[in-house]
Design a protein around this motif. Sequence first.
Motif, PDB file in Angstrom:
ATOM      1  N   THR A 125      -1.720   1.546  -4.642  1.00 18.63           N
ATOM      2  CA  THR A 125      -1.022   0.258  -4.320  1.00 18.63           C
ATOM      3  C   THR A 125       0.256  -0.190  -5.444  1.00 18.63           C
ATOM      4  OG1 THR A 125      -3.437  -0.495  -4.044  1.00 18.63           O
ATOM      5  CG2 THR A 125      -1.702  -2.319  -4.299  1.00 18.63           C
ATOM      6  N   THR A 128     -10.284   3.084   5.200  1.00 20.23           N
ATOM      7  CA  THR A 128      -9.943   1.593   4.708  1.00 20.23           C
ATOM      8  C   THR A 128     -10.595   0.688   5.729  1.00 20.23           C
ATOM      9  OG1 THR A 128      -7.900   1.972   5.726  1.00 20.23           O
ATOM     10  CG2 THR A 128      -7.948   2.110   3.388  1.00 20.23           C
ATOM     11  N   VAL A 170      -9.661   7.615   3.343  1.00 18.05           N
ATOM     12  CA  VAL A 170      -9.749   7.401   1.955  1.00 18.05           C
ATOM     13  C   VAL A 170     -10.383   8.600   1.108  1.00 18.05           C
ATOM     14  CG1 VAL A 170     -10.793   6.136   0.061  1.00 18.05           C
ATOM     15  CG2 VAL A 170      -9.895   5.053   1.904  1.00 18.05           C
ATOM     16  N   GLY A 219       0.749  -1.182  -0.018  1.00 18.11           N
ATOM     17  CA  GLY A 219      -0.184   0.010   0.056  1.00 18.11           C
ATOM     18  C   GLY A 219       0.763   1.265  -0.021  1.00 18.11           C
ATOM     19  N   VAL A 251     -10.659  -0.593  -3.505  1.00 16.97           N
ATOM     20  CA  VAL A 251     -10.035  -0.607  -2.089  1.00 16.97           C
ATOM     21  C   VAL A 251     -11.213  -1.093  -1.293  1.00 16.97           C
ATOM     22  CG1 VAL A 251      -8.855   0.861  -0.316  1.00 16.97           C
ATOM     23  CG2 VAL A 251      -8.161   0.977  -2.793  1.00 16.97           C
ATOM     24  N   SER A 292      -8.379   0.303 -10.157  1.00 14.62           N
ATOM     25  CA  SER A 292      -8.178   0.096  -8.434  1.00 14.62           C
ATOM     26  C   SER A 292      -9.496  -0.144  -7.668  1.00 14.62           C
ATOM     27  CB  SER A 292      -7.711   1.520  -8.140  1.00 14.62           C
ATOM     28  OG  SER A 292      -7.680   1.486  -6.704  1.00 14.62           O
ATOM     29  N   ILE A 345      -5.582   5.318  -6.761  1.00 12.40           N
ATOM     30  CA  ILE A 345      -6.633   4.785  -5.931  1.00 12.40           C
ATOM     31  C   ILE A 345      -7.885   5.412  -7.067  1.00 12.40           C
ATOM     32  CG2 ILE A 345      -6.669   4.060  -3.840  1.00 12.40           C
ATOM     33  CD1 ILE A 345      -7.658   6.892  -3.149  1.00 12.40           C
ATOM     34  N   PHE A 360      -3.886  -2.228   2.983  1.00  8.61           N
ATOM     35  CA  PHE A 360      -4.027  -1.046   3.813  1.00  8.61           C
ATOM     36  C   PHE A 360      -4.487  -1.442   5.517  1.00  8.61           C
ATOM     37  CE2 PHE A 360      -4.580   0.461  -0.480  1.00  8.61           C
ATOM     38  CZ  PHE A 360      -3.745   1.310  -0.720  1.00  8.61           C
ATOM     39  N   VAL A 376      -5.030   7.449   1.604  1.00  7.10           N
ATOM     40  CA  VAL A 376      -4.680   6.359   0.879  1.00  7.10           C
ATOM     41  C   VAL A 376      -4.271   7.025  -0.350  1.00  7.10           C
ATOM     42  CG1 VAL A 376      -5.288   4.160  -0.303  1.00  7.10           C
ATOM     43  CG2 VAL A 376      -5.943   4.732   1.953  1.00  7.10           C
TER      44      VAL A 376
END
Lengths: 274, 194
Positions: free
Chosen positions: A160, A221, A234, A150, A181, A179, A174, A228, A157
């Motif tokens: 990745t 998250t 986020v 992460g 999450v 992506s 993200i 994460f 965030v």
Amino acid sequence: MGQSVSGSKRVWLVAAGLAVLIGVLVIPDWQRRPAAVVERPVAGLFGGVQRVLTSTSSWIRGVWSGYLALVDLRRDHQRLQDDLDRTVRERDALREVIAENRRLTALLAFQATTTRPSHGARVIGRDPSRWYQSLTIDRGSRSGAAADQGVELPTGVVGTVIKVFPTASVVLLISDTHSAVPVLVQRTREQGIVEGTFGGRLRLKYLPPSSDIRAGDVIVTSGLTDPFPRGLMVGAVNRVERPEGDLYPDVEVIPSVDLSTLEEVLVIERLPAP
Amino acid sequence: MGPPWGASGARRDLARRVGWGALLVLAVPLQSTVMGSVAIGGIVPDAPLLCLLLFAVFNGPTAGFAAGAALGLAIDLFSAGVTVFYAVVYAALGVGAALVGRVTANLHTAVLIAVVAAASLLLGVSQALWFGPFDRAEDMVRWMISGLVPQTLYDTTLGGALYGVWFFRHRPTRHTFKDQDDFFASGRFSGPVR
């Protein structure tokens, strides 16, 4: 020499002149009156000439010194301009260093508060393709980077790690459409998946149909998957729509991190295999 | 034994090759680092595509194919994608641009602008077809409005400007039928005239 004055007359003339001068010298009244008659025009004439000469010489001196001063001024101006340019460059560099210092200090402070160890990395490039939203960081396998790590910032965030080279890695943001999450709504504790969209925003999917999610709700998250840990910011809900016929609400989320201006990031270490 | 056109021609040829090589090698690194600074509304002009098209038009289909494949592979490597999608598409675009260059008798900036517009549009559409599908129609419309159309316009504008400057500097020779008539009329041609 008919016109020349004879010797005795010359003596008389000199004597008379001397007498007049001595008279002027010793009789104060004579000094004031007859002398003034001569003195005034002579002084006026001399004064005028003096004034003209003085003003001319001062003008010449002024022009000369002004010209020299201009030459010096130009030199001084150039030197000062160079100094100013250098100072501005140094100031800008210092500002950059101060800003970087603040960012790194914040990263260090944040690192100290997190439960999972993380490592700083510098952003060295953006995705060269048009479709993906990713960035390249200067941390590769030689520095311990691995796929599926992460990437975060104190504000939230980032993405990745998906590709690892010896000295660099590619981080999928993200906001990319590829992506996904796992997240939860901080207020209601409902879980869902955040995916990227084409506008650089996020979409929260798979919330329970009866979800009470509202604009302004904070999304964090969920910690269900490895990259994460739980509770990383986020984004915040911007808009909630419930299209007729759709099972899930359509939730638009604005990322908490400005993904277009990233310069340094933290790469989170993965959990050791059980 | 040197080339038949002499030492100065060989130097010019070498310089030309080095120039093209540098342009192609630097295109992808430039795209991932510098080009972001000229982005408008998040749209970054496609420098590798512009370099490839210019190269392909003037160097033929084989060179266009090779350059396109190499550029595309570099993009595939440093992008988040895991396929060789860009290698295939850029190679195809290189060949296409080279063929347009071959069949167009009077090559000038307008032709190159049309080539850029078509290539940019084709690249965008092929990406959508390959990486899609879109979750919903609204996403596709949003992508077309905020991605495809501005990208094509930006590429075309920037490409047109750059190619215009390039043409202005190099002034490639354009032969017309009048040139041909003048040549034969000048008496410099001693062979049989059909």
